[in-house]
Structures are given as C-alpha cells and as structure tokens.
Motif scaffolding. Structure first.
Motif, short mmCIF file in Angstrom:
data_model
loop_
_atom_site.label_atom_id
_atom_site.label_comp_id
_atom_site.label_asym_id
_atom_site.label_seq_id
_atom_site.Cartn_x
_atom_site.Cartn_y
_atom_site.Cartn_z
N LYS A 195 0.84 -1.21 0.00
CA LYS A 195 0.00 0.00 0.00
C LYS A 195 0.87 1.25 0.00
O LYS A 195 0.57 2.24 -0.68
CB LYS A 195 -0.92 0.00 1.22
N PHE A 244 2.40 1.66 -3.29
CA PHE A 244 1.39 2.04 -4.27
C PHE A 244 1.20 3.57 -4.27
O PHE A 244 1.08 4.19 -5.33
CB PHE A 244 0.06 1.35 -3.97
N ALA A 245 1.20 4.17 -3.05
CA ALA A 245 1.08 5.64 -2.96
C ALA A 245 2.29 6.33 -3.56
O ALA A 245 2.17 7.36 -4.24
CB ALA A 245 0.89 6.05 -1.50
N VAL A 255 4.27 5.07 -5.94
CA VAL A 255 4.30 4.93 -7.40
C VAL A 255 3.29 5.85 -8.04
O VAL A 255 3.48 6.32 -9.17
CB VAL A 255 4.08 3.47 -7.82
N GLU A 256 2.21 6.14 -7.34
CA GLU A 256 1.20 7.05 -7.86
C GLU A 256 1.76 8.48 -7.91
O GLU A 256 1.39 9.28 -8.79
CB GLU A 256 -0.06 6.99 -6.99
N SER A 257 2.62 8.79 -6.94
CA SER A 257 3.20 10.15 -6.92
C SER A 257 4.51 10.20 -7.70
O SER A 257 5.22 11.21 -7.64
CB SER A 257 3.44 10.59 -5.48
N HIS A 258 4.85 9.12 -8.34
CA HIS A 258 6.01 8.98 -9.20
C HIS A 258 7.31 9.18 -8.42
O HIS A 258 8.30 9.66 -8.96
CB HIS A 258 5.97 10.00 -10.38
N ARG A 317 7.88 1.78 -11.17
CA ARG A 317 6.80 0.78 -11.19
C ARG A 317 7.34 -0.60 -10.81
O ARG A 317 6.65 -1.41 -10.16
CB ARG A 317 6.19 0.73 -12.60
N TYR A 361 7.33 -1.17 -7.07
CA TYR A 361 5.97 -1.47 -6.56
C TYR A 361 5.59 -2.91 -6.88
O TYR A 361 5.00 -3.61 -6.05
CB TYR A 361 4.95 -0.50 -7.15
#
Length: 400
Positions: free
Chosen positions: A167, A170-171, A173-176, A180, A183
């Motif tokens: 989790k 995941f946060a 990778v979402e904020s780069h 990837r 993750y």
C-alpha cells in the motif's frame, strides 16, 4: 435172671413187652388208614399262556403270510402280516431331514462357541490397542494443529507487513516517487505472503479436522473395547444356544425314533413260538391300532389247574407230588403242587355271589391249585382247556 426173680415176675414182664408192641402197631396202622393219603378232583384242566397279537398301528393289510391260519404252528420272529408302509414312510423321511438340519445347526453353534472363546482375548487386546492408537493420532493431530496455528499467526504477520508495504509503495508509485518495478516487487511479496497465510489456515483447518476424526475413532474404539469386554456374556449366550439346539436335536431324534417304530410296526411279527388261533385278518382289511389279529398258544408252556374243595386243603401243601390223568389220551403225567390260589373260584368270577341278601345256602367252595408238570412229561400233546384229573399225594413232597 437173678436168683431173686421169680418165674411169675418174668412171665409178667414178657407179657407187658408184647402187649406194648402190639398196641404201638395198632396205633401206627390206625393213623395210616385214618389220615388221608391223597386228595383228588376231576374239576381240573390244562392251562397255559395264550398270547393276544394286536396291531400296534393302524393301516391296510397288504400281505398275509400263507402259513398264518388257525391251528398252524409258527416260530418266533415269523412275519405274520404286513400293513401298507406308505402311510408312515413320508413321515420318517421328513423327520430324518429335520434331524440332519438340527445336527448341522448344533455343529454351527458349537463352532461359534469355539470361535468366541478363541477370539475373546485377542479382540479385547486389539480393541484396547486401537484406542491407544487413536489417542496417539489425536495427540499428533493436536500438535500439528498447534504448529499450524503458529504458522497461521506467522504467515498473517508476514502478510500484513507485506500488504502494508504494498500500500505504501502504491502511494509512492502514484506520486512517481518510485519506479513501477519496485511497486510490483512489493505487490508480489504481498500476494505471496497472502498465499502462504491461506495455506497455513488450510493446514490449521486440516489439523483440526484430523483431531475431530481422531476423537471419533477413539469413541468407536472405546465402543469396541466395551463390546470385547462382553465376551464372557457372549460365550455364555453361545453355550446356551448350543444347549437349546441340542435339546431340539434330542426332540427331533425322539420324534424320528417314534416314527421309525411306527413304520417297523407295519410288520406284525410272532413274539413267541405257538399255535395260531382266532385269526381275524385278511388281505385288504383296514385295521386299527390295538385291534386283535390272532392269538398264539405256546405248546410247551402249560400246567394244570385243579379246583379242590376247601375241605380237601387241610393236608395239601406246596411241593407235594401230584399225578395228572389226561382224559383224551388216558396218559398219566407227574408233577408237583406249585401254588394255591389266593381266593375261591367264586370270588374270581365276574359277578361274585352276594351272600348278605336273600336266603343263604352254604356251598362248599373250590379253590384253584396250580400243578406244574415235570419237564420230562411236557412232550405229551397238551392243549390249554383239556380236561384232566389231578391227584395229590398229601404224605410226600419233593422230587420223585
């Protein structure tokens, strides 16, 4: 003679001696002629055994021996007639089958006792060993359950940590902030941890089921122990069953024996040597059980019955010699007094006289006396009922 004895005294003594001798002789002769020397009667006849031959079972006469007829002589064991055996053979066959069936049941019951006795101890030992084995399986299953529960706890902790990392990554990778691939690595670790956790939970469930199964087997094996502990009662029951079947077998054999005897009775056999009389059977005749078919008179089993007056019995005794005169042949046979009747002939009659009523007339009664015939005289043709005269010598007794 002394010088003191006178001739007169000597003559007197001689006369006294002679007189005494003569008186004694007169007394002996008087007793001899006055006392009865014999008693006789012509109220006498030859008597003997007359055997009635009766049918022992009912049936239809299918064969009569050609020698069977009145006045014919037959030997003991001669088959006189035969009844139809078909009335009795089916019963014998059926009862033989019953006996064989019951014998087989008895053998099976005895074998069951032997098996019960032989297996009772081993069954109890095996049942107790099975209980111990089931208890050991339960203990193993409980240990496996504890290990599985620890594995579940450990796998769960690993999974939660891996999931938290996933989790968080995941946060990022979402904020780069991360790549990837980083993750994906954390996601793979979380999935693997989840799979390991589910496997540990499955192992725990299997261990618990194993415990339940072990408990079920323990209950079953304890039931086997209780059943094995009842072996003495089972053996007693098996022995009781043997006794019951044995009683049934004895009953079946007795019934078969009775039926076999009835079948054998379809042959009417002469029990003794004898002369046939009163033949009452013919081919095809239907006769009942107990019905008289003929009589047999053994020719040599005879004696004389002499009916003496009661006034003649004073000097008559058992063992005295007797002479038997046969009216038919004029021959004189010798015998001895065997016995004296226990009552008068009138008392032995079907309707004895009743002297307590009416006018009473005193009648000299006659008493039957049995006289046996000496063996050397039994060759004579003597037939029961023949008239004879009997004379008994009342002065002597015993063998001649």
């Amino acid at each position: 003679m002394t010088p003191q004895d006178s001739p007169h005294e000597t003559s007197l003594a001689r006369r006294l001696i002679v007189g005494g001798t003569v008186a004694l002789a007169i007394l002996v002769i008087s007793v001899w002629f006055i006392a009865p020397g014999s008693v006789s009667t012509n109220d006498a006849q030859i008597d003997g055994h007359i055997h009635p031959i009766n049918a022992r079972v009912s049936g239809t006469i299918t064969w009569v021996n050609p020698v069977v007829d009145d006045t014919h002589f037959v030997k003991a064991g001669t088959i006189l007639a035969r009844l139809d055996p078909n009335d009795y053979e089916p019963t014998v066959d059926r009862l033989q089958g019953d006996v064989q069936s019951t014998e087989a049941q008895l053998e099976a019951a005895k074998l069951n006792v032997q098996i019960s006795e032989a297996t009772s101890v081993s069954r109890l030992s095996a049942a107790r060993a099975a209980v111990e084995e089931a208890q050991a399986e339960k203990a193993t299953a409980e240990a496996q359950s504890l290990a599985a529960a620890a594995s579940v706890a450990q796998a769960n902790a690993v999974y939660r940590r891996a999931e938290d990392d996933r989790k968080r990554y995941f946060a990022l990778v979402e904020s780069h902030e991360i790549s990837r691939s980083e993750y994906d690595q954390r996601a793979t670790e979380a999935a693997t941890a989840e799979a390991q956790m589910k496997q540990a939970e499955a192992n725990l469930s299997a261990a618990r089921q194993h415990i339940a199964s072990a408990e079920q087997r323990i209950t079953e094996r304890k039931g086997d122990v209780l059943a094995a502990e009842t072996a003495p009662q089972q053996i007693a029951t098996a022995r009781t069953n043997v006794q019951r079947v044995d009683a049934d077998l004895r009953k079946a054999r007795a019934t078969l024996k009775d039926a076999t005897l009835n079948l054998s009775y379809t042959e009417i056999v002469a029990p003794v040597d004898g002369v046939i009389g009163r033949k009452q059977i013919e081919m095809g005749q239907r006769i009942g059980a107990g019905q008289l078919v003929l009589t047999l008179s053994p020719p040599n089993e005879v004696w004389a019955i002499a009916n003496f007056k009661e006034t003649q019995l004073e000097h008559l005794k058992v063992g005295q010699n007797a002479s038997i005169h046969i009216d038919s042949s004029g021959e004189d046979l010798q015998g001895t007094v065997e016995s004296v009747g226990g009552a008068t002939g009138a008392k032995y009659s079907l309707i004895p006289p009743e002297n307590a009523t009416g006018n009473y007339v005193k009648v000299v009664q006659r008493i039957p006396v049995r006289v046996s015939i000496l063996p050397e005289y039994k060759h004579a043709p003597l037939i029961p009922g023949m008239s004879v005269e009997v004379r008994v010598d009342t002065r002597r007794s015993g063998s001649r």
